[in-house]
Design a protein around this motif. Sequence first.
Motif, short mmCIF file in Angstrom:
data_model
loop_
_atom_site.label_atom_id
_atom_site.label_comp_id
_atom_site.label_asym_id
_atom_site.label_seq_id
_atom_site.Cartn_x
_atom_site.Cartn_y
_atom_site.Cartn_z
N PRO A 126 0.84 -1.21 0.00
CA PRO A 126 0.00 0.00 0.00
C PRO A 126 0.87 1.25 0.00
O PRO A 126 2.00 1.18 0.48
CB PRO A 126 -0.79 -0.13 1.30
N PRO A 127 0.39 2.34 -0.52
CA PRO A 127 -0.89 2.46 -1.23
C PRO A 127 -0.80 1.79 -2.59
O PRO A 127 0.21 1.93 -3.30
CB PRO A 127 -1.08 3.97 -1.38
N VAL A 128 -1.83 1.07 -2.95
CA VAL A 128 -1.86 0.33 -4.21
C VAL A 128 -1.97 1.30 -5.37
O VAL A 128 -2.87 2.13 -5.41
CB VAL A 128 -3.03 -0.68 -4.22
N GLU A 129 -1.03 1.18 -6.29
CA GLU A 129 -1.05 1.99 -7.50
C GLU A 129 -1.48 1.09 -8.67
O GLU A 129 -0.85 0.04 -8.88
CB GLU A 129 0.34 2.57 -7.79
N GLU B 299 -7.13 -0.02 -13.31
CA GLU B 299 -8.04 0.45 -12.26
C GLU B 299 -9.41 -0.22 -12.38
O GLU B 299 -9.99 -0.65 -11.37
CB GLU B 299 -8.19 1.97 -12.31
N GLN C 81 -14.16 0.99 -4.76
CA GLN C 81 -12.84 1.55 -4.44
C GLN C 81 -12.22 0.86 -3.21
O GLN C 81 -11.28 1.38 -2.61
CB GLN C 81 -12.95 3.05 -4.20
N TRP D 28 -10.18 -1.44 -2.91
CA TRP D 28 -8.74 -1.72 -3.02
C TRP D 28 -7.90 -0.57 -2.48
O TRP D 28 -6.74 -0.76 -2.13
CB TRP D 28 -8.37 -2.04 -4.47
N ARG D 29 -8.48 0.61 -2.34
CA ARG D 29 -7.76 1.77 -1.81
C ARG D 29 -7.86 1.87 -0.28
O ARG D 29 -7.14 2.66 0.33
CB ARG D 29 -8.34 3.06 -2.38
N GLU D 30 -8.75 1.10 0.32
CA GLU D 30 -9.05 1.26 1.75
C GLU D 30 -8.08 0.48 2.64
O GLU D 30 -7.63 -0.61 2.27
CB GLU D 30 -10.49 0.81 2.01
N PRO D 31 -7.79 1.04 3.82
CA PRO D 31 -6.93 0.32 4.78
C PRO D 31 -7.55 -1.03 5.13
O PRO D 31 -8.77 -1.17 5.22
CB PRO D 31 -6.90 1.24 6.01
N GLU E 6 -6.08 -6.12 1.22
CA GLU E 6 -4.83 -6.62 0.64
C GLU E 6 -5.04 -6.87 -0.84
O GLU E 6 -6.09 -7.38 -1.25
CB GLU E 6 -4.41 -7.92 1.31
#
Length: 97
Positions: free
Chosen positions: A10-13, A48, A63, A65-68, A71
């Motif tokens: 993280p952060p996943v790009e 994306e 979204q 995949w962006r959250e804490p 994985e």
Amino acid sequence: MLSDPVPVPPPVEPARVVVGRDGVIVRRGRHIGLLLPQVARDYGWSAEAFLIAACRKAGLPPQGWREPGTEVFTFQADVFGEPGERAGEAGRGNSET
């Protein structure tokens, strides 16, 4: 055959996901979504859009995949079949004859 999953830090790009080469796994708790590499290519998705679809398959928000706590992993797959054949079509007869 699938390769071992590799965690995406993280952060996943999205740029870390290579469309057509990488499959993705998105996991948060009991929610898991896995998409094979050819899925993004077959549907013409960006990296994306591929991550969003994996989240939806896992039952997570688009979204997610962006959250804490979420994985993301990539993997590669050896896919067998005829050139140009889409996943799931192997072995189906032509019902139009």
